[in-house]
Design an enzyme around this catalytic site. Structure first.
Site, PDB file in Angstrom:
ATOM      1  CB  SER A 200      37.099  32.124  35.905  1.00 36.70           C
ATOM      2  OG  SER A 200      36.286  33.238  35.636  1.00 36.70           O
ATOM      3  CB  CYS A 329      30.115  30.416  27.010  1.00 37.43           C
ATOM      4  SG  CYS A 329      30.838  30.772  28.602  1.00 37.43           S
TER       5      CYS A 329
HETATM    6  N1  PMP Z   1      36.252  26.957  31.585  1.00 38.28           N
HETATM    7  C1  PMP Z   1      35.170  26.475  32.211  1.00 38.28           C
HETATM    8  C2  PMP Z   1      35.142  25.046  32.643  1.00 38.28           C
HETATM    9  C3  PMP Z   1      34.096  27.325  32.478  1.00 38.28           C
HETATM   10  O1  PMP Z   1      33.009  26.849  33.111  1.00 38.28           O
HETATM   11  C4  PMP Z   1      34.162  28.677  32.057  1.00 38.28           C
HETATM   12  C5  PMP Z   1      33.005  29.622  32.301  1.00 38.28           C
HETATM   13  N2  PMP Z   1      31.779  29.165  31.787  1.00 38.28           N
HETATM   14  C6  PMP Z   1      35.323  29.118  31.405  1.00 38.28           C
HETATM   15  C7  PMP Z   1      36.347  28.225  31.188  1.00 38.28           C
HETATM   16  C8  PMP Z   1      35.455  30.542  30.936  1.00 38.28           C
HETATM   17  O2  PMP Z   1      35.616  31.414  32.033  1.00 38.28           O
HETATM   18  P1  PMP Z   1      35.403  32.982  31.878  1.00 38.28           P
HETATM   19  O3  PMP Z   1      33.948  33.217  32.036  1.00 38.28           O
HETATM   20  O4  PMP Z   1      36.199  33.569  33.013  1.00 38.28           O
HETATM   21  O5  PMP Z   1      35.940  33.396  30.566  1.00 38.28           O
END
Ligand code: PMP
Length: 382
Positions: A200, A329
């Protein structure tokens, strides 16, 4: 004075990134699929960016698909792998501490009849090589394990996955969520033996809303299996839709700035040690991150009567310090990672995550340590 210590949630876009995004929006705004000069010019930028991202993973540019971020990359990887391999087996091996985008995809596949094994971590978020070897059997079609956990920084033995798959003679694809490892430690797709890798941009000083999925060419996966959205021919039909050329260019600009040097590694190591020594001055504070965790993440229990959400709001409002309570999230829900680590409710309720980037300094740590001391004095555990 402020201290931004929430870099695992997102990082500040670097100047090269914002310059690239602005340049694309104002000067190079053609549709990359258009056949005229404006389109060709925009497409050139995407091809260059794809090469930059591919090089950073030791991959070929044909192996990189741009997505809206790692959430989408993880979804495409998990559902794609399950669909591609379902005739060969029924078992999926993952861990209980994956990002929600992997966990919820796996739970959905469970509803569809797949057997999903969620490996349980120890009390520091570690998973052992043996656990992986024991879980993978000859009907395993997917092993999806993250490289570095986003809440406690534990480093998972992802290099062992390939060994486990070979040992069991499993038809499994290997997916590694490298979001928190990318830009911090060297990642080489071939050396990892990965079929699929998610990354990302906004965790490496790039823009939000753009990420990439590496799909190993020799795994022979097609859009027939891996498409989750249907439409045009873009991104090999796996992720169609007009390419987000400005963010793709911003992503590449940020990746060019990644510093994997030993100097940078040492700097973060020292920052981590300094933080641990300053935080250890706080009576009753304990570390949820293990000794061998990534130097970029420290998860701690704060001895106060306040819950973590209030701690972080206080730190933000009254001290100008930005940290988080686990994954951004999850938005204040109890951490599934700390829960899986089998920690007491007291710890689950009152832990915060401190996460670094190359811009942090010892002054940031001093600000945090002094603020926490003050906060605990005002609101003791009772
Ligand atoms: N995987 C991990 C380990 C993450 O830390 C995150 C972001 N919190 C994501 C996936 C999701 O990434 P994005 O914000 O680009 O959707």
């Amino acid at each position: 004075m402020t201290a931004y210590l929430d870099n695992s949630a997102t990082t500040k876009p670097c100047k090269e990134c914002t310059d690239a995004v602005c340049r694309m929006l104002s000067e190079n705004w053609g549709n990359p699929s258009s056949l005229h000069n404006l389109g060709i010019h925009a497409m050139k930028e995407i091809v260059t960016a794809r090469t930059v991202i591919a090089d950073s993973l030791g991959a070929d540019k044909e192996e990189i698909i741009f997505t809206s971020g790692a959430t989408e990359a993880n979804n495409i990887a998990v559902f794609g792998a399950a669909k591609a391999k379902k005739r060969l087996g029924n078992r999926i091996v993952t861990t209980a501490i994956e990002h929600e985008s992997v966990l919820q995809s796996a739970q959905e596949l469970e509803k569809q009849g797949f057997e999903v094994i969620y490996l349980k971590p120890d009390k520091f978020g570690n998973i052992s090589e043996n656990q992986i070897i024991e879980a993978v059997n000859s009907s395993t079609i997917l092993v999806s394990i993250m490289y570095i956990n986003n809440e406690v920084g534990s480093i998972l033995p992802v290099r062992s996955i390939q060994r486990a798959v070979k040992k069991a003679n499993a038809p499994a694809l290997i997916h590694i969520d490298c979001v928190q490892a990318y830009g911090k430690i060297p990642i080489n797709a071939k050396k990892l033996g990965a079929d699929l890798i998610s990354i990302s941009a906004h965790k490496v000083h790039g823009p939000k809303g753009i990420g990439a999925l590496y799909i190993n060419k020799s795994a022979n996966l097609t859009n027939q299996n891996f498409a989750r959205v249907f439409g045009g021919e873009q991104e090999r039909k796996i992720r169609p839709g007009t390419e987000n050329a400005p963010l793709i260019a911003g992503f590449a600009a940020a990746v060019k700035n990644i510093d994997l040097s030993s100097v940078q590694k040492q700097k973060i190591k020292e920052l981590n040690a300094y933080a641990k020594s300053r935080l250890s001055e706080i009576k009753g504070l304990t570390f949820n991150s293990g000794e061998n965790a990534s130097d970029y993440i420290i998860n701690v229990y704060v001895p106060t009567f306040m819950r973590s959400q209030t701690i972080l709001q206080e730190l933000s409002a009254n001290y100008g310090i930005f940290v988080s309570n686990g994954s951004a999230c999850a938005k204040g829900k109890k951490s599934h990672v700390l829960t899986a680590m089998n920690l007491d409710n007291e710890i689950l309720d009152k832990s915060i995550r401190i996460s670094f980037c190359r811009n942090n300094t010892k002054e940031d740590i001093d600000l945090l340590a002094d603020a926490l001391k003050d906060l605990i004095k005002k609101h003791p555990r009772s």
